[in-house]
Design a protein around this motif. Sequence first.
Motif, PDB file in Angstrom:
ATOM      1  N   ILE A  92      15.098 -30.737 -18.058  1.00 13.59           N
ATOM      2  CA  ILE A  92      14.833 -29.502 -17.317  1.00 13.59           C
ATOM      3  C   ILE A  92      13.854 -28.623 -18.083  1.00 13.59           C
ATOM      4  O   ILE A  92      12.966 -28.000 -17.495  1.00 13.59           O
ATOM      5  N   ALA A  93      13.996 -28.575 -19.408  1.00  8.17           N
ATOM      6  CA  ALA A  93      13.075 -27.774 -20.219  1.00  8.17           C
ATOM      7  C   ALA A  93      11.641 -28.271 -20.065  1.00  8.17           C
ATOM      8  O   ALA A  93      10.700 -27.474 -19.930  1.00  8.17           O
ATOM      9  N   PHE A 153      21.984 -27.753 -13.735  1.00  8.34           N
ATOM     10  CA  PHE A 153      23.261 -28.119 -14.355  1.00  8.34           C
ATOM     11  C   PHE A 153      24.363 -28.250 -13.316  1.00  8.34           C
ATOM     12  O   PHE A 153      25.210 -29.141 -13.394  1.00  8.34           O
ATOM     13  N   ASP A 210      20.826 -33.224 -19.562  1.00  8.37           N
ATOM     14  CA  ASP A 210      19.763 -32.657 -18.727  1.00  8.37           C
ATOM     15  C   ASP A 210      18.907 -31.576 -19.378  1.00  8.37           C
ATOM     16  O   ASP A 210      17.847 -31.243 -18.857  1.00  8.37           O
ATOM     17  N   THR A 211      19.363 -31.001 -20.468  1.00  8.56           N
ATOM     18  CA  THR A 211      18.656 -29.840 -21.026  1.00  8.56           C
ATOM     19  C   THR A 211      17.199 -30.137 -21.355  1.00  8.56           C
ATOM     20  O   THR A 211      16.295 -29.378 -20.973  1.00  8.56           O
ATOM     21  N   LEU A 212      16.944 -31.245 -22.044  1.00 12.07           N
ATOM     22  CA  LEU A 212      15.571 -31.562 -22.439  1.00 12.07           C
ATOM     23  C   LEU A 212      14.701 -31.853 -21.228  1.00 12.07           C
ATOM     24  O   LEU A 212      13.541 -31.424 -21.163  1.00 12.07           O
ATOM     25  N   CYS A 231      15.747 -27.771 -10.250  1.00 11.93           N
ATOM     26  CA  CYS A 231      14.676 -26.889 -10.707  1.00 11.93           C
ATOM     27  C   CYS A 231      13.961 -26.228  -9.530  1.00 11.93           C
ATOM     28  O   CYS A 231      13.647 -25.035  -9.560  1.00 11.93           O
ATOM     29  N   CYS A 289      16.988 -33.900 -11.309  1.00 15.18           N
ATOM     30  CA  CYS A 289      16.697 -32.684 -12.068  1.00 15.18           C
ATOM     31  C   CYS A 289      15.689 -31.807 -11.325  1.00 15.18           C
ATOM     32  O   CYS A 289      15.800 -30.579 -11.322  1.00 15.18           O
ATOM     33  N   PHE A 295      17.803 -23.721 -14.482  1.00 15.34           N
ATOM     34  CA  PHE A 295      18.809 -24.353 -15.331  1.00 15.34           C
ATOM     35  C   PHE A 295      20.192 -24.295 -14.681  1.00 15.34           C
ATOM     36  O   PHE A 295      20.943 -25.274 -14.716  1.00 15.34           O
ATOM     37  N   LEU A 320      24.991 -30.781 -20.204  1.00 17.31           N
ATOM     38  CA  LEU A 320      24.147 -30.041 -21.145  1.00 17.31           C
ATOM     39  C   LEU A 320      23.422 -31.000 -22.084  1.00 17.31           C
ATOM     40  O   LEU A 320      22.239 -30.816 -22.387  1.00 17.31           O
ATOM     41  N   SER A 342      29.739 -30.267 -20.585  1.00 20.29           N
ATOM     42  CA  SER A 342      29.267 -30.680 -21.914  1.00 20.29           C
ATOM     43  C   SER A 342      28.351 -31.896 -21.813  1.00 20.29           C
ATOM     44  O   SER A 342      27.311 -31.971 -22.476  1.00 20.29           O
TER      45      SER A 342
END
Length: 211
Positions: free
Chosen positions: A94-95, A65, A90-92, A31, A27, A61, A87, A84
């Motif tokens: 990367i956030a 992704f 990895d979303t949490l 980033c 990740c 992001f 998302l 899908s």
Amino acid sequence: MTTHEHPSSHGHGQASRAMALSATLHCLTGCAIGEIAGLMIGTGLGLGNGPTIVLSVALAFVFGFTLSTLPLVKGGLGVGAALSLVLAADTLSIAAMEVADNAVMAVIPGAMDAGLVNPVFWIGMMVALTVAFVAAYPVNRYLMARGKGHALTHEHHGASPAGGARRWIPTLSTTTLVGVILAFMLGGLVVSVAAGVEPDATAPGHAAKNF
């Protein structure tokens, strides 16, 4: 608990930590690419700090992704199904990285306003990405321990031999990506330090030659 269960538990813990480490580094590479690209574009276009941060986060992001989706597509998943999964996985992570990264860059004096030929930018970016890694690692550990995060995508990596156009999708190891990004950032730091070294204004014995 029998004596035979302890080594198994210990081995599982080591494997879990190794997977979380690999997932966090993976990740982080996306980033880092997005952050650096966004800051370079923002600087080149003369954008303010706000638009540059938004662009950098968006690209972080996108690249994060993308780097996670490509191996899944190469392994046989459709683009929609792969995206899908990514998302959800990895979303949490990367956030968490983006919050930590931008918070550190905002705290370091001059880091947000420093240009690409300023050592403060590259040093600040290295510190920020390190803090981002530390922030995201426990997030990945927590998610993977519950069968979420990268645990959702791990089983699909190399699930089937790549055929057709899929075989042309590049396979880039996390170690390779980290090495390339680290080399790029160190190169940027060296160039910025060199650019800041002022040559002697006038060499001895060559003062005031006016024509």
